[in-house]
Design a protein around this motif. Sequence first.
Motif, mmCIF file in Angstrom:
data_model
loop_
_atom_site.group_PDB
_atom_site.id
_atom_site.type_symbol
_atom_site.label_atom_id
_atom_site.label_comp_id
_atom_site.label_asym_id
_atom_site.label_seq_id
_atom_site.Cartn_x
_atom_site.Cartn_y
_atom_site.Cartn_z
ATOM 1 N N ARG A 84 -11.629 1.867 11.405
ATOM 2 C CA ARG A 84 -13.069 2.116 11.434
ATOM 3 C C ARG A 84 -13.805 1.124 10.550
ATOM 4 O O ARG A 84 -14.875 0.609 10.904
ATOM 5 C CB ARG A 84 -13.348 3.550 10.986
ATOM 6 N N GLN A 85 -13.245 0.838 9.381
ATOM 7 C CA GLN A 85 -13.870 -0.126 8.481
ATOM 8 C C GLN A 85 -13.812 -1.545 9.039
ATOM 9 O O GLN A 85 -14.697 -2.356 8.779
ATOM 10 C CB GLN A 85 -13.178 -0.072 7.115
ATOM 11 N N ALA A 86 -12.768 -1.816 9.821
ATOM 12 C CA ALA A 86 -12.622 -3.165 10.383
ATOM 13 C C ALA A 86 -13.467 -3.374 11.624
ATOM 14 O O ALA A 86 -13.709 -4.533 12.016
ATOM 15 C CB ALA A 86 -11.151 -3.412 10.718
ATOM 16 N N SER A 146 -5.003 9.637 9.431
ATOM 17 C CA SER A 146 -6.407 9.597 9.015
ATOM 18 C C SER A 146 -6.724 8.316 8.256
ATOM 19 O O SER A 146 -7.795 7.712 8.438
ATOM 20 C CB SER A 146 -6.732 10.815 8.143
ATOM 21 N N ASN A 147 -5.793 7.859 7.405
ATOM 22 C CA ASN A 147 -6.025 6.632 6.653
ATOM 23 C C ASN A 147 -5.958 5.407 7.557
ATOM 24 O O ASN A 147 -6.726 4.449 7.394
ATOM 25 C CB ASN A 147 -5.004 6.501 5.522
ATOM 26 N N MET A 148 -5.043 5.409 8.535
ATOM 27 C CA MET A 148 -4.967 4.298 9.487
ATOM 28 C C MET A 148 -6.254 4.190 10.298
ATOM 29 O O MET A 148 -6.770 3.089 10.544
ATOM 30 C CB MET A 148 -3.774 4.498 10.430
ATOM 31 N N THR A 154 -7.186 -3.823 5.560
ATOM 32 C CA THR A 154 -6.050 -3.150 4.935
ATOM 33 C C THR A 154 -5.994 -3.442 3.445
ATOM 34 O O THR A 154 -5.706 -2.552 2.625
ATOM 35 C CB THR A 154 -4.739 -3.596 5.602
ATOM 36 N N LEU A 155 -6.268 -4.689 3.086
ATOM 37 C CA LEU A 155 -6.284 -5.054 1.670
ATOM 38 C C LEU A 155 -7.333 -4.250 0.909
ATOM 39 O O LEU A 155 -7.071 -3.750 -0.196
ATOM 40 C CB LEU A 155 -6.561 -6.556 1.530
ATOM 41 N N SER A 156 -8.515 -4.104 1.494
ATOM 42 C CA SER A 156 -9.574 -3.312 0.851
ATOM 43 C C SER A 156 -9.146 -1.866 0.683
ATOM 44 O O SER A 156 -9.398 -1.241 -0.356
ATOM 45 C CB SER A 156 -10.860 -3.381 1.691
ATOM 46 N N ASN A 157 -8.465 -1.330 1.696
ATOM 47 C CA ASN A 157 -8.004 0.046 1.621
ATOM 48 C C ASN A 157 -6.964 0.227 0.526
ATOM 49 O O ASN A 157 -6.964 1.240 -0.191
ATOM 50 C CB ASN A 157 -7.437 0.473 2.977
ATOM 51 N N GLY A 168 0.819 -1.218 0.000
ATOM 52 C CA GLY A 168 0.000 0.000 0.000
ATOM 53 C C GLY A 168 0.846 1.257 0.000
ATOM 54 O O GLY A 168 0.545 2.228 -0.705
ATOM 55 N N ALA A 169 1.916 1.249 0.781
ATOM 56 C CA ALA A 169 2.790 2.422 0.839
ATOM 57 C C ALA A 169 3.494 2.658 -0.487
ATOM 58 O O ALA A 169 3.685 3.804 -0.913
ATOM 59 C CB ALA A 169 3.811 2.245 1.960
#
Length: 353
Positions: free
Chosen positions: A77-79, A70-72, A313-316, A58-59
């Motif tokens: 939040r999604q998890a 904010s992304n972390m 994380t994969l979805s993000n 991702g990085a």
Amino acid sequence: MSEQPTRDSDVIVADVPTTTTTTVVTQPAQSPLRQVLGGPVGRNAGLVFALILIMAVGAITAGDTFFQISNMLTILRQASIIGVISIGMTFVIISGGIDLSVGSVMGLASVAATLAAVQEFADQSHWIVMVIVALGVGLAAGLINGIVIAYGKVVAFMATLAMLVAARGLAEILAERRTLTVKPRDFIEFLNSDLIGIDVLIWIFILVSVAGWLLLNRTTFGRRTVAIGGNREAARLAGINVKRHTVWLYVIAGLCAGIAAVMILGRTTAGTSTHGTLYELDAIAAVVVGGTLLVGGRGTIVGTVFGVLIFATLSNVFVQNNLSSSVQAVAKGIIIVVAVLLQQRFAKRPARE
């Protein structure tokens, strides 16, 4: 008559006992490193490595924005919602069961909590009424599942499949296929607030995870759950009330679905029968990737949390790179298959050592 002389050979045969030589074959002792790697610590280390690898991808692909705070927080939040459901699913799968109804129960609980009568009563008293209704629906559904499975002797797959269909249908009837808006502003503000910079939804996930870890690893209930998953008949002969324990396991899964319903009401500010669609599959996938055996008898809450974070994380990463959801689904499928293959490999290893 003269006595017969006694022969030396007779004395030897009579006085010397026959002995059997037993050869003891000892297995070579495992090294401390191998013991650690073969246990929960080693499995969780593999999950940590997989999570770090995904974050590195991702990085590299998304740039500096990926590791922004904010992304972390967005990933966590999604998890959070699927994570709460996965905690309850972990207990059921460790015991050798399965629950396909948690997504539908979550949708039903969200609808029940946003009915006009419930919200009107909440306006007159406190928004906690909505929370109680959602949790009550989850508990009731889990109780029904547990009784049908434990005392009705219906296979868990079929019993929870029936609940999946029934709960979704009842949610559609109650909502009249409409989206019910959450009216109490205090309820929405609370669930969308933060504590020391971390969203309340994330805190709920943390609290449920900690409670689940303590229940599984520090109580007799947790040890009995593992024993039932390892060998149900042996657990029964050891004095465990397997039927009653099974009911409690599905009640826990239903309670987690109710908590998730409250959380999604805070995120979407609406209750609908479509909430939780396919969440049961995402929860099962996270639990399996986290190292819990589908046949029961082994599993960890920590592993489940890492499984949830891996998929979130994969979805993000896919969202950051503007990749389609179809590609994301293929990647999830591959991860699940690899996880199951690794489970089968390591589950057989102790039998050969």
